[in-house]
Design an enzyme around this catalytic site. Structure first.
Site, PDB file in Angstrom:
ATOM      1  N   LYS A 112      32.811  99.900  23.560  1.00 39.75           N
ATOM      2  CA  LYS A 112      33.454 100.305  24.807  1.00 39.75           C
ATOM      3  C   LYS A 112      34.040 101.702  24.689  1.00 39.75           C
ATOM      4  O   LYS A 112      33.916 102.514  25.611  1.00 39.75           O
ATOM      5  CB  LYS A 112      34.587  99.337  25.184  1.00 39.75           C
ATOM      6  CG  LYS A 112      34.122  98.109  25.935  1.00 39.75           C
ATOM      7  CD  LYS A 112      35.318  97.435  26.622  1.00 39.75           C
ATOM      8  CE  LYS A 112      34.965  96.024  27.091  1.00 39.75           C
ATOM      9  NZ  LYS A 112      36.126  95.303  27.606  1.00 39.75           N
ATOM     10  N   LYS A 195      22.860  91.986  26.304  1.00 42.30           N
ATOM     11  CA  LYS A 195      23.477  90.836  26.983  1.00 42.30           C
ATOM     12  C   LYS A 195      23.775  91.194  28.437  1.00 42.30           C
ATOM     13  O   LYS A 195      23.995  92.367  28.763  1.00 42.30           O
ATOM     14  CB  LYS A 195      24.761  90.413  26.261  1.00 42.30           C
ATOM     15  CG  LYS A 195      25.902  91.401  26.389  1.00 42.30           C
ATOM     16  CD  LYS A 195      27.220  90.821  25.870  1.00 42.30           C
ATOM     17  CE  LYS A 195      28.311  91.890  26.029  1.00 42.30           C
ATOM     18  NZ  LYS A 195      29.610  91.525  25.554  1.00 42.30           N
ATOM     19  N   LYS A 198      29.027  93.138  32.666  1.00 41.70           N
ATOM     20  CA  LYS A 198      29.392  93.957  33.820  1.00 41.70           C
ATOM     21  C   LYS A 198      29.308  95.441  33.493  1.00 41.70           C
ATOM     22  O   LYS A 198      29.029  96.253  34.356  1.00 41.70           O
ATOM     23  CB  LYS A 198      30.788  93.596  34.328  1.00 41.70           C
ATOM     24  CG  LYS A 198      31.904  93.802  33.328  1.00 41.70           C
ATOM     25  CD  LYS A 198      33.254  93.527  33.964  1.00 41.70           C
ATOM     26  CE  LYS A 198      34.399  93.767  33.009  1.00 41.70           C
ATOM     27  NZ  LYS A 198      34.547  92.769  31.945  1.00 41.70           N
TER      28      LYS A 198
HETATM   29  P1  TYM Z   1      35.024  88.134  29.210  1.00 46.19           P
HETATM   30  O1  TYM Z   1      35.950  88.083  30.379  1.00 46.19           O
HETATM   31  O2  TYM Z   1      34.288  89.389  28.954  1.00 46.19           O
HETATM   32  O3  TYM Z   1      33.997  86.971  29.297  1.00 46.19           O
HETATM   33  C1  TYM Z   1      34.378  85.624  29.579  1.00 46.19           C
HETATM   34  C2  TYM Z   1      33.502  84.672  28.790  1.00 46.19           C
HETATM   35  O4  TYM Z   1      32.133  84.852  29.136  1.00 46.19           O
HETATM   36  C3  TYM Z   1      31.353  84.966  27.958  1.00 46.19           C
HETATM   37  N1  TYM Z   1      30.189  85.832  28.222  1.00 46.19           N
HETATM   38  C4  TYM Z   1      28.923  85.500  27.968  1.00 46.19           C
HETATM   39  N2  TYM Z   1      28.361  84.382  27.455  1.00 46.19           N
HETATM   40  C5  TYM Z   1      27.024  84.354  27.343  1.00 46.19           C
HETATM   41  N3  TYM Z   1      26.209  85.376  27.727  1.00 46.19           N
HETATM   42  C6  TYM Z   1      26.722  86.515  28.249  1.00 46.19           C
HETATM   43  N4  TYM Z   1      25.912  87.493  28.635  1.00 46.19           N
HETATM   44  C7  TYM Z   1      28.142  86.613  28.389  1.00 46.19           C
HETATM   45  N5  TYM Z   1      28.969  87.566  28.863  1.00 46.19           N
HETATM   46  C8  TYM Z   1      30.212  87.079  28.753  1.00 46.19           C
HETATM   47  C9  TYM Z   1      32.288  85.575  26.934  1.00 46.19           C
HETATM   48  O5  TYM Z   1      31.862  85.306  25.615  1.00 46.19           O
HETATM   49  C10 TYM Z   1      33.594  84.898  27.270  1.00 46.19           C
HETATM   50  O6  TYM Z   1      33.685  83.647  26.627  1.00 46.19           O
HETATM   51  N6  TYM Z   1      38.153  88.825  25.384  1.00 46.19           N
HETATM   52  C11 TYM Z   1      37.627  87.836  26.286  1.00 46.19           C
HETATM   53  C12 TYM Z   1      38.669  87.143  27.121  1.00 46.19           C
HETATM   54  C13 TYM Z   1      39.783  86.514  26.366  1.00 46.19           C
HETATM   55  C14 TYM Z   1      39.739  85.305  25.616  1.00 46.19           C
HETATM   56  C15 TYM Z   1      41.053  85.085  25.172  1.00 46.19           C
HETATM   57  C16 TYM Z   1      38.715  84.415  25.281  1.00 46.19           C
HETATM   58  C17 TYM Z   1      41.067  86.947  26.342  1.00 46.19           C
HETATM   59  N7  TYM Z   1      41.820  86.102  25.623  1.00 46.19           N
HETATM   60  C18 TYM Z   1      41.376  83.989  24.377  1.00 46.19           C
HETATM   61  C19 TYM Z   1      39.049  83.307  24.490  1.00 46.19           C
HETATM   62  C20 TYM Z   1      40.345  83.114  24.055  1.00 46.19           C
HETATM   63  C21 TYM Z   1      36.688  88.524  27.267  1.00 46.19           C
HETATM   64  O7  TYM Z   1      36.824  89.694  27.547  1.00 46.19           O
HETATM   65  O8  TYM Z   1      35.816  87.707  27.888  1.00 46.19           O
END
Ligand code: TYM
Length: 332
Positions: A112, A195, A198
């Site tokens: 990022k 992957k 967004k």
């Molecule tokens: P975020 O908001 O980017 O994504 C949310 C969840 O979606 C999953 N994900 C995917 N899974 C499969 N294929 C894809 N292409 C794909 N894109 C996104 C992500 O793995 C995620 O599970 N840092 C985290 C948010 C977070 C979090 C936490 C997660 C903050 N605190 C505590 C678990 C526990 C994030 O940015 O996810």
């Protein structure tokens, strides 16, 4: 019941299919068998510039989509991260047991920040995984249902928990990632080497859940495949087709091998058309339910306030223990 916790960032527009299949779908299932805590992580969202009105809207939209997908506030605790101040407080303490080099090795940060350039990269983005660790450790979560891209952050969380416990005495539960193999990583429909995301995906390669089902169906039908004709799950040789098979399998609950069999001897077009139909069938009621929750923001806010209260009941005692262990005077 085993405790699970997970989080998702509020995003303008809506979640995408990768978010749903990689994470949210599991969350819905786990609320039946686990003591589940799920958070809309708005503190994480401001690590990149956000318009305040848009953030407010995205946070409500995220909560509405989670409810629309099937989270039930009677069966799980659904809350907005910023409404539970313990997250930011624990994050500070954890920042102080995290090595600078350790944080600098996080690949999501490297990707990022490389895209944004050093000048527009915030310190918040750098310490983002530490805040994520706080999210998890406050609740003594044993498992964290996420997509594959979050694995490294969960590893960091484990390291921090073990280190803190070693230095200050047994305080945190050491969590593990809960990643389902089949939909751990959903790929961009136009570029199945990356992957679905967004920030990285092309407009045509990403399926937004709140888009018109017709628009999404068209994207699924025009997914990039290959010049071969055999429908076979082989992510190395056939990443496009394999991605479609994974999506089909995850949406229907039919195993990938069975989906392969179902489409044996048929053309790619058949797989794409049927997938588009399966998707539209799932997404239509999802969108309707989500819109119903959005139509009543007062009720939505009430649900979230109740969720934050339930979350604080667990987070506050954990934080109090941490503060004491570290050597802070009691707040009085
Ligand atoms: P975020 O908001 O980017 O994504 C949310 C969840 O979606 C999953 N994900 C995917 N899974 C499969 N294929 C894809 N292409 C794909 N894109 C996104 C992500 O793995 C995620 O599970 N840092 C985290 C948010 C977070 C979090 C936490 C997660 C903050 N605190 C505590 C678990 C526990 C994030 O940015 O996810």
């Amino acid at each position: 019941r085993l405790r699970v916790l997970s989080g998702i960032q509020p995003t303008a527009g809506s979640f995408h299919l990768g978010n749903y299949l990689g994470a949210v779908r599991q969350w819905v299932a786990l609320q039946e068998t686990h003591d589940a805590f799920y958070s809309v992580v708005d503190l994480h969202a401001i690590t990149v510039p956000q318009d305040p009105a848009a953030l407010r809207e995205a946070t409500r939209l995220a909560a509405a989509q989670l409810l629309g997908a099937g989270l039930d506030p009677e069966r799980c605790t659904l809350f907005v991260q910023s409404q539970v101040p313990e997250h930011a407080q624990l994050a500070w303490v954890l920042n102080c047991v995290t090595g600078f080099g350790e944080a600098a090795r996080m690949t999501q940060f490297k990707d990022k920040s490389a895209r944004q350039g050093a000048e527009s990269t915030t310190v918040g983005l750098f310490t983002y995984p530490v805040l994520q660790a706080a999210d998890i450790l406050l609740y003594h979560a044993r498992e964290v249902p996420v997509g594959e891209d979050q694995r490294q952050h969960i590893e960091l969380t484990r390291d921090l928990a073990v280190r803190f416990n070693g230095r200050f005495g047994e305080t945190f539960t050491v969590p593990g990632a809960y990643i389902l193999k089949d939909a751990a990583k959903i790929y961009d429909l136009q570029d199945p080497a990356v992957k679905m995301s967004k920030s990285a995906s092309s407009a045509k390669g990403i399926v937004w859940l709140m888009d018109e089902p017709k628009t999404s169906a068209k994207k699924l039908r025009s997914a990039v495949t290959d010049t071969d004709t055999v429908i076979r799950y082989d992510p190395e040789a056939k990443p496009g087709v394999s991605n479609l098979l994974s999506i089909y399998s995850a949406l229907t609950g039919i195993g990938v091998a069975e989906v392969e069999e179902k489409f044996a001897g048929r053309l790619y077009g058949a797989l794409k058309t049927e997938l588009a139909e399966v998707f539209a069938e799932w997404v239509t009621p999802f969108r309707d339910r989500t819109r119903q929750f959005l139509d009543d923001p007062a009720e939505l806010d009430r649900l979230l306030a109740r969720g934050a209260e339930k979350a604080r009941a667990v987070a506050a005692p954990t934080l109090a223990k941490v503060m004491d262990r570290v050597g802070f005077l009691p707040a009085g």
